[in-house]
Motif scaffolding. Structure first.
Motif, PDB file in Angstrom:
ATOM      1  N   LEU A  71       0.825  -1.200   0.000  1.00 19.87           N
ATOM      2  CA  LEU A  71       0.000   0.000   0.000  1.00 19.87           C
ATOM      3  C   LEU A  71       0.866   1.260   0.000  1.00 19.87           C
ATOM      4  CD1 LEU A  71      -2.725  -1.178   2.528  1.00 19.87           C
ATOM      5  CD2 LEU A  71      -3.090  -0.672   0.105  1.00 19.87           C
ATOM      6  N   LEU A  72       1.911   1.274   0.802  1.00 18.24           N
ATOM      7  CA  LEU A  72       2.803   2.434   0.830  1.00 18.24           C
ATOM      8  C   LEU A  72       3.389   2.686  -0.554  1.00 18.24           C
ATOM      9  CD1 LEU A  72       4.198   4.434   2.984  1.00 18.24           C
ATOM     10  CD2 LEU A  72       6.203   2.970   2.647  1.00 18.24           C
ATOM     11  N   GLN A  73       3.732   1.591  -1.268  1.00 15.80           N
ATOM     12  CA  GLN A  73       4.369   1.691  -2.580  1.00 15.80           C
ATOM     13  C   GLN A  73       3.376   1.762  -3.735  1.00 15.80           C
ATOM     14  OE1 GLN A  73       7.549   2.052  -3.388  1.00 15.80           O
ATOM     15  NE2 GLN A  73       8.201   2.074  -1.255  1.00 15.80           N
ATOM     16  N   ASP A  74       2.085   1.599  -3.469  1.00 18.83           N
ATOM     17  CA  ASP A  74       1.048   1.600  -4.491  1.00 18.83           C
ATOM     18  C   ASP A  74       1.219   0.440  -5.468  1.00 18.83           C
ATOM     19  OD1 ASP A  74      -1.266   2.509  -5.789  1.00 18.83           O
ATOM     20  OD2 ASP A  74      -0.130   3.782  -7.159  1.00 18.83           O
ATOM     21  N   MET A 111       4.002   9.723   0.794  1.00 17.83           N
ATOM     22  CA  MET A 111       3.865  11.127   0.427  1.00 17.83           C
ATOM     23  C   MET A 111       4.846  11.501  -0.680  1.00 17.83           C
ATOM     24  SD  MET A 111       3.544  12.731   4.281  1.00 17.83           S
ATOM     25  CE  MET A 111       3.553  14.408   3.664  1.00 17.83           C
ATOM     26  N   ASN A 112       6.013  10.886  -0.656  1.00 21.15           N
ATOM     27  CA  ASN A 112       7.083  11.271  -1.569  1.00 21.15           C
ATOM     28  C   ASN A 112       7.442  10.139  -2.522  1.00 21.15           C
ATOM     29  OD1 ASN A 112       7.532  13.872  -0.245  1.00 21.15           O
ATOM     30  ND2 ASN A 112       8.345  12.665   1.445  1.00 21.15           N
ATOM     31  N   LEU A 113       7.826  10.500  -3.734  1.00 24.23           N
ATOM     32  CA  LEU A 113       8.261   9.556  -4.753  1.00 24.23           C
ATOM     33  C   LEU A 113       9.725   9.819  -5.074  1.00 24.23           C
ATOM     34  CD1 LEU A 113       7.953   7.469  -7.069  1.00 24.23           C
ATOM     35  CD2 LEU A 113       7.084   9.346  -8.495  1.00 24.23           C
ATOM     36  N   ILE A 114      10.537   8.774  -4.968  1.00 22.91           N
ATOM     37  CA  ILE A 114      11.938   8.855  -5.373  1.00 22.91           C
ATOM     38  C   ILE A 114      12.065   8.060  -6.666  1.00 22.91           C
ATOM     39  CG2 ILE A 114      14.323   8.339  -4.748  1.00 22.91           C
ATOM     40  CD1 ILE A 114      13.478   8.581  -1.820  1.00 22.91           C
ATOM     41  N   SER A 164       9.717   5.877   1.583  1.00 22.20           N
ATOM     42  CA  SER A 164       8.993   6.587   0.530  1.00 22.20           C
ATOM     43  C   SER A 164       8.775   5.675  -0.671  1.00 22.20           C
ATOM     44  CB  SER A 164       9.770   7.840   0.095  1.00 22.20           C
ATOM     45  OG  SER A 164       9.901   8.753   1.171  1.00 22.20           O
ATOM     46  N   ARG A 165       7.949   6.118  -1.594  1.00 28.34           N
ATOM     47  CA  ARG A 165       7.686   5.341  -2.790  1.00 28.34           C
ATOM     48  C   ARG A 165       8.889   5.430  -3.730  1.00 28.34           C
ATOM     49  NH1 ARG A 165       4.111   6.032  -7.462  1.00 28.34           N
ATOM     50  NH2 ARG A 165       3.566   8.106  -6.735  1.00 28.34           N
ATOM     51  N   THR A 166       9.260   4.316  -4.325  1.00 27.66           N
ATOM     52  CA  THR A 166      10.370   4.290  -5.265  1.00 27.66           C
ATOM     53  C   THR A 166       9.895   3.723  -6.596  1.00 27.66           C
ATOM     54  OG1 THR A 166      11.097   2.087  -4.567  1.00 27.66           O
ATOM     55  CG2 THR A 166      12.054   3.961  -3.412  1.00 27.66           C
ATOM     56  N   ALA A 167      10.500   4.203  -7.674  1.00 29.61           N
ATOM     57  CA  ALA A 167      10.145   3.710  -9.002  1.00 29.61           C
ATOM     58  C   ALA A 167      11.257   4.068  -9.982  1.00 29.61           C
ATOM     59  CB  ALA A 167       8.822   4.304  -9.468  1.00 29.61           C
ATOM     60  N   LYS A 168      11.207   3.433 -11.138  1.00 22.56           N
ATOM     61  CA  LYS A 168      12.144   3.737 -12.211  1.00 22.56           C
ATOM     62  C   LYS A 168      11.358   4.249 -13.419  1.00 22.56           C
ATOM     63  CE  LYS A 168      15.549   0.370 -10.678  1.00 22.56           C
ATOM     64  NZ  LYS A 168      16.366  -0.818 -11.002  1.00 22.56           N
ATOM     65  N   ARG A 169      11.994   5.158 -14.143  1.00 17.59           N
ATOM     66  CA  ARG A 169      11.345   5.732 -15.324  1.00 17.59           C
ATOM     67  C   ARG A 169      12.354   5.777 -16.463  1.00 17.59           C
ATOM     68  NH1 ARG A 169      10.860  11.100 -16.999  1.00 17.59           N
ATOM     69  NH2 ARG A 169      11.594  11.852 -14.980  1.00 17.59           N
ATOM     70  N   VAL A 210      16.785  11.514  -1.777  1.00 18.05           N
ATOM     71  CA  VAL A 210      17.276  10.377  -0.991  1.00 18.05           C
ATOM     72  C   VAL A 210      17.721  10.837   0.390  1.00 18.05           C
ATOM     73  CG1 VAL A 210      19.086   8.631  -0.827  1.00 18.05           C
ATOM     74  CG2 VAL A 210      17.935   9.034  -3.018  1.00 18.05           C
ATOM     75  N   GLU A 211      18.440  11.942   0.422  1.00 12.53           N
ATOM     76  CA  GLU A 211      18.920  12.480   1.700  1.00 12.53           C
ATOM     77  C   GLU A 211      17.760  12.836   2.616  1.00 12.53           C
ATOM     78  OE1 GLU A 211      21.647  16.209   3.385  1.00 12.53           O
ATOM     79  OE2 GLU A 211      21.440  15.884   1.222  1.00 12.53           O
ATOM     80  N   ALA A 212      16.716  13.441   2.054  1.00 16.24           N
ATOM     81  CA  ALA A 212      15.547  13.818   2.858  1.00 16.24           C
ATOM     82  C   ALA A 212      14.827  12.582   3.374  1.00 16.24           C
ATOM     83  CB  ALA A 212      14.607  14.669   2.019  1.00 16.24           C
ATOM     84  N   ALA A 213      14.698  11.568   2.537  1.00 22.65           N
ATOM     85  CA  ALA A 213      13.997  10.342   2.945  1.00 22.65           C
ATOM     86  C   ALA A 213      14.746   9.630   4.062  1.00 22.65           C
ATOM     87  CB  ALA A 213      13.830   9.416   1.749  1.00 22.65           C
ATOM     88  N   LEU A 214      16.046   9.565   3.950  1.00 22.78           N
ATOM     89  CA  LEU A 214      16.837   8.812   4.928  1.00 22.78           C
ATOM     90  C   LEU A 214      16.854   9.456   6.309  1.00 22.78           C
ATOM     91  CD1 LEU A 214      19.860   7.578   2.784  1.00 22.78           C
ATOM     92  CD2 LEU A 214      17.869   6.281   3.559  1.00 22.78           C
ATOM     93  N   LYS A 215      16.339  10.670   6.410  1.00 21.59           N
ATOM     94  CA  LYS A 215      16.199  11.282   7.734  1.00 21.59           C
ATOM     95  C   LYS A 215      15.141  10.549   8.558  1.00 21.59           C
ATOM     96  CE  LYS A 215      17.746  15.906   6.405  1.00 21.59           C
ATOM     97  NZ  LYS A 215      17.371  17.330   6.249  1.00 21.59           N
TER      98      LYS A 215
END
Length: 236
Positions: free
Chosen positions: A58-61, A111-114, A143-148, A163-168
């Motif tokens: 669910l977190l990752q959709d 909330m955030n996508l990396i 956070s949500r992660t994906a490749k494009r 990445v830096e913000a997420a790892l906090k």
């Protein structure tokens, strides 16, 4: 033939957890279904699987997560099938809570996508299937992660700040990982995972002798390793 088996609990090793390994393959704009996953017998901690997988799906959709496999309930004197969840009451018994949470989408999407961009060099180059996004295996737990895929270098993006913000959200001193929504908390130092949403709340892992306080419930575990969840049935 020598078979090596490590009886390790996922709740103590988040960098090797199942959600991480699947999240690295999500492609932006495309459906994503995990066709097979399992925490297999004889691992004695396999009851940690359903709620962890449902929560991070669910977190990752993710669109679907299929636990492999279910065959007949062979309830003999020994439970010997490595994959048959129908023979594991400690795992199969969690499915009502996991399914209800997943289909109602009780856990908020991140909330955030990396988003890592891949050009032709990466797509047609050397295959490295298990490489985490930004080399950080814990990102999918936050956070949500994906490749494009992109066509030119000008479309490539730098995700260092994201990445830096997420790892906090990873408190390495206290060994705690919190999703950017605040609803999922992984206390891997203690081997405990908490879900705290309005309609699904609970905890799993090494709860014996511990007191877990969530928004509406309080859990005191009597069994060393267990999974305890409460689901609202009246949408309140």
């Amino acid at each position: 033939t020598q078979i090596v088996f490590n009886n390790l609990p996922m709740v103590k090793y988040p960098d090797k957890a199942l959600p991480n390994n699947f999240a690295f393959y999500k492609i932006t704009g495309l459906p994503f279904v995990i066709s097979e996953w399992n925490c297999c017998y004889p691992n004695e901690f396999r009851a940690e699987g359903p709620m962890i997988m449902a929560a991070y799906a669910l977190l990752q959709d993710f669109d679907g997560v299929l636990q492999f496999a279910l065959s007949g309930g062979s309830w003999g004197k020994s439970l010997f099938d490595n994959f048959d969840i129908g023979a594991w009451p400690n795992v199969f018994g969690e499915w009502p809570a996991a399914a209800l949470m997943f289909y109602r989408r009780d856990v908020k999407g991140a909330m955030n996508l990396i988003e890592e961009t891949l050009g032709e060099k990466e797509i047609f180059g050397y295959i490295n299937e298990d490489k985490p996004i930004a080399g950080e295996p814990l990102l999918p737990l936050i956070s949500r992660t994906a490749k494009r895929y992109v066509k030119s270098k000008s479309e490539m993006i730098n995700i260092d700040k994201d990445v830096e913000a997420a790892l906090k959200k990873h408190d390495s001193s206290n060994k705690v990982i919190t999703s950017d929504t605040g609803e999922l908390k992984w206390l891997y130092g203690d081997g405990i995972f908490n879900i705290n949403t309005p309609k699904s709340q609970g905890s799993l892992g090494f709860l014996g002798g511990r007191n877990i306080v969530l928004t509406d419930i309080q859990i005191r575990g009597a069994t060393n390793f267990c999974s305890i969840f409460i689901s609202s049935l009246d949408n309140k």
